[in-house]
Scaffold this motif. Structure first.
Motif, PDB file in Angstrom:
ATOM      1  N   SER A 233       0.829  -1.201   0.000  1.00 15.92           N
ATOM      2  CA  SER A 233       0.000   0.000   0.000  1.00 15.92           C
ATOM      3  C   SER A 233       0.867   1.256   0.000  1.00 15.92           C
ATOM      4  O   SER A 233       1.893   1.318   0.686  1.00 15.92           O
ATOM      5  CB  SER A 233      -0.895   0.007   1.241  1.00 15.92           C
ATOM      6  OG  SER A 233      -1.637   1.196   1.311  1.00 15.92           O
ATOM      7  N   PRO A 234       0.473   2.287  -0.743  1.00 15.36           N
ATOM      8  CA  PRO A 234       1.205   3.550  -0.692  1.00 15.36           C
ATOM      9  C   PRO A 234       0.904   4.314   0.586  1.00 15.36           C
ATOM     10  O   PRO A 234      -0.061   4.022   1.296  1.00 15.36           O
ATOM     11  CB  PRO A 234       0.664   4.301  -1.915  1.00 15.36           C
ATOM     12  CG  PRO A 234      -0.723   3.775  -2.083  1.00 15.36           C
ATOM     13  CD  PRO A 234      -0.651   2.321  -1.680  1.00 15.36           C
ATOM     14  N   THR A 235       1.719   5.297   0.889  1.00  9.68           N
ATOM     15  CA  THR A 235       1.480   6.243   1.976  1.00  9.68           C
ATOM     16  C   THR A 235       1.031   7.564   1.366  1.00  9.68           C
ATOM     17  O   THR A 235       1.637   8.039   0.398  1.00  9.68           O
ATOM     18  CB  THR A 235       2.758   6.457   2.805  1.00  9.68           C
ATOM     19  OG1 THR A 235       3.130   5.216   3.393  1.00  9.68           O
ATOM     20  CG2 THR A 235       2.519   7.479   3.913  1.00  9.68           C
ATOM     21  N   VAL A 236      -0.016   8.144   1.912  1.00  8.03           N
ATOM     22  CA  VAL A 236      -0.614   9.340   1.324  1.00  8.03           C
ATOM     23  C   VAL A 236      -0.490  10.513   2.286  1.00  8.03           C
ATOM     24  O   VAL A 236      -0.797  10.388   3.477  1.00  8.03           O
ATOM     25  CB  VAL A 236      -2.097   9.101   0.977  1.00  8.03           C
ATOM     26  CG1 VAL A 236      -2.719  10.350   0.379  1.00  8.03           C
ATOM     27  CG2 VAL A 236      -2.233   7.924   0.013  1.00  8.03           C
ATOM     28  N   GLU A 237      -0.049  11.662   1.768  1.00  7.87           N
ATOM     29  CA  GLU A 237      -0.005  12.909   2.525  1.00  7.87           C
ATOM     30  C   GLU A 237      -0.756  13.994   1.754  1.00  7.87           C
ATOM     31  O   GLU A 237      -0.747  13.997   0.521  1.00  7.87           O
ATOM     32  CB  GLU A 237       1.431  13.363   2.764  1.00  7.87           C
ATOM     33  CG  GLU A 237       2.235  12.433   3.652  1.00  7.87           C
ATOM     34  CD  GLU A 237       3.628  12.967   3.944  1.00  7.87           C
ATOM     35  OE1 GLU A 237       4.025  13.972   3.286  1.00  7.87           O
ATOM     36  OE2 GLU A 237       4.319  12.407   4.811  1.00  7.87           O
ATOM     37  N   VAL A 238      -1.399  14.885   2.496  1.00  5.74           N
ATOM     38  CA  VAL A 238      -2.065  16.034   1.897  1.00  5.74           C
ATOM     39  C   VAL A 238      -1.445  17.285   2.483  1.00  5.74           C
ATOM     40  O   VAL A 238      -1.456  17.474   3.705  1.00  5.74           O
ATOM     41  CB  VAL A 238      -3.585  16.005   2.160  1.00  5.74           C
ATOM     42  CG1 VAL A 238      -4.249  17.276   1.609  1.00  5.74           C
ATOM     43  CG2 VAL A 238      -4.213  14.769   1.518  1.00  5.74           C
ATOM     44  N   ASP A 239      -0.865  18.114   1.624  1.00  8.83           N
ATOM     45  CA  ASP A 239      -0.146  19.312   2.047  1.00  8.83           C
ATOM     46  C   ASP A 239       0.915  18.986   3.097  1.00  8.83           C
ATOM     47  O   ASP A 239       1.105  19.703   4.083  1.00  8.83           O
ATOM     48  CB  ASP A 239      -1.113  20.373   2.576  1.00  8.83           C
ATOM     49  CG  ASP A 239      -1.959  20.988   1.473  1.00  8.83           C
ATOM     50  OD1 ASP A 239      -1.499  20.991   0.309  1.00  8.83           O
ATOM     51  OD2 ASP A 239      -3.074  21.463   1.759  1.00  8.83           O
TER      52      ASP A 239
ATOM     53  N   THR B 290      -9.267   8.033   2.241  1.00  3.61           N
ATOM     54  CA  THR B 290      -9.029   8.961   3.333  1.00  3.61           C
ATOM     55  C   THR B 290      -9.488  10.343   2.907  1.00  3.61           C
ATOM     56  O   THR B 290      -9.835  10.567   1.736  1.00  3.61           O
ATOM     57  CB  THR B 290      -7.538   8.983   3.723  1.00  3.61           C
ATOM     58  OG1 THR B 290      -7.378   9.703   4.943  1.00  3.61           O
ATOM     59  CG2 THR B 290      -6.698   9.641   2.641  1.00  3.61           C
ATOM     60  N   THR B 291      -9.493  11.276   3.841  1.00  3.21           N
ATOM     61  CA  THR B 291      -9.860  12.651   3.531  1.00  3.21           C
ATOM     62  C   THR B 291      -9.035  13.587   4.385  1.00  3.21           C
ATOM     63  O   THR B 291      -8.497  13.184   5.410  1.00  3.21           O
ATOM     64  CB  THR B 291     -11.354  12.908   3.776  1.00  3.21           C
ATOM     65  OG1 THR B 291     -11.715  14.175   3.221  1.00  3.21           O
ATOM     66  CG2 THR B 291     -11.684  12.880   5.247  1.00  3.21           C
ATOM     67  N   ALA B 292      -8.946  14.831   3.975  1.00  2.25           N
ATOM     68  CA  ALA B 292      -8.172  15.809   4.742  1.00  2.25           C
ATOM     69  C   ALA B 292      -8.765  17.189   4.545  1.00  2.25           C
ATOM     70  O   ALA B 292      -9.148  17.575   3.435  1.00  2.25           O
ATOM     71  CB  ALA B 292      -6.711  15.806   4.305  1.00  2.25           C
ATOM     72  N   GLU B 293      -8.831  17.922   5.643  1.00  2.00           N
ATOM     73  CA  GLU B 293      -9.244  19.318   5.562  1.00  2.00           C
ATOM     74  C   GLU B 293      -8.111  20.127   4.944  1.00  2.00           C
ATOM     75  O   GLU B 293      -6.934  19.862   5.179  1.00  2.00           O
ATOM     76  CB  GLU B 293      -9.567  19.838   6.963  1.00  2.00           C
ATOM     77  CG  GLU B 293     -10.123  21.233   6.994  1.00  2.00           C
ATOM     78  CD  GLU B 293     -10.528  21.663   8.395  1.00  2.00           C
ATOM     79  OE1 GLU B 293     -10.996  22.800   8.554  1.00  2.00           O
ATOM     80  OE2 GLU B 293     -10.359  20.844   9.319  1.00  2.00           O
TER      81      GLU B 293
END
Length: 303
Positions: A129-135, A158-161
């Motif tokens: 599985s990849p690792t996901v980051e937002v900003d 996943t979700t991110a503000e």
């Protein structure tokens, strides 16, 4: 999503909704213990909501056509179920879909009016599985398994503000041999009602009495009735010797109830958070329910 496009995708979406929102196929959801519904509301509070589905499903997503298009439809349906059906948000704009391997960075531009989140859905095609980051911030829920592993789910989300203005960057970290499909888009969170002054007063000291618990629940019933989604007569229930009772014997009490399936949004975003959420949370912590009781108490249909 057009339900006439693909019966397979429609069935899959409904299965997701059933699993996440604990809804049933009857006019009313089956009676369940409050923590089950509370799990969904915890998601609503943090609000797992994400990006747009407009144009995300086309005839190309029908089974038997382009495999990548089928994966795209699966991820779009997952996001739709989690964001709109389970959490009452709104998907905005058109998503970005790619099949890739290794590290990648996507910059989300052209933010639709009202967008305050980014949702990422992905499927592990080969490898880990990849690792996901937002900003630059790690996200939660970023695990999916191999497609050939029956004990893991190949789809993750996943979700991110995100900040109120400007572009947003989604960074995916994976090995060169790790192949995955990625679906990313904008969205808007549901508006969750603030606690009423009465509920704030009941929880100000961090303790909830049975009178406060009952009073808050009665306000919840009144709110639902006023919204045209009555819950019916819900008695207090206790648990003793492997069975539920209404005579005050054993541990408890708790209100055990189901909400009309058609009134889920009103319940989740308005009545429950306004009148009962904080009270219920404290009461549940002070009065833990038994682990896996054999059956729920007999009930009358609500609504």
């Amino acid at each position: 999503m057009n339900d006439d496009i693909s019966p397979r995708l429609t069935a899959m979406r409904q299965a997701l909704v059933t699993e996440v929102a604990s809804t049933g196929t009857a006019d009313h959801a089956p009676r369940r213990r409050r923590p089950t519904r509370g799990t969904v509301l915890a998601v609503v509070a943090a609000f797992l909501v994400g990006g747009g589905l407009t144009g995300g499903l086309t005839a190309a997503a029908l089974p038997g056509s382009d495999p990548d298009a089928v994966v795209q439809g699966t991820l779009a349906a997952t996001a739709r179920s989690m964001v709109e059906d389970a959490n009452h948000g709104r998907l905005l704009g058109s998503p970005t879909f790619r099949v890739m391997h290794g590290d990648t960075t996507l910059t989300m531009t052209d933010r639709p009016a009202g967008a305050d989140r980014v949702t990422v859905a992905w499927e592990c095609l080969d490898g880990r599985s990849p690792t996901v980051e937002v900003d630059g911030r790690p996200t939660y829920g970023t695990v999916c398994g191999r497609r050939d592993d029956a004990e893991t789910d190949p789809v993750g989300w996943t979700t991110a503000e995100v900040p109120a203005t400007g572009d947003t960057t989604v960074t995916v970290t994976a090995g060169d041999a790790d192949r995955y499909a990625l679906w990313v888009s904008w969205s808007r969170a549901a508006t969750i009602a603030a606690p009423s002054p009465q509920q704030q007063a009941e929880t100000a000291d961090g303790v909830v009495t049975q009178d406060e618990y009952t009073t808050a629940f009665n306000r919840l019933l009144a709110c639902q009735a006023q919204a045209g989604q009555p819950m019916g007569d819900v008695p207090l229930s206790w648990y003793a010797d492997g069975a539920w009772n209404s005579t005050g014997q054993g541990t408890g009490p708790w209100y055990l109830y189901a909400t009309p399936s058609a009134g889920g949004e009103v319940f989740d975003t308005q009545c429950y958070p306004r009148e009962f959420d904080a009270v219920d949370s404290i009461w549940q912590a002070e009065h833990p329910m038994p682990e896996d009781p054999p059956e729920d108490p007999p009930v009358q249909p609500v609504g």
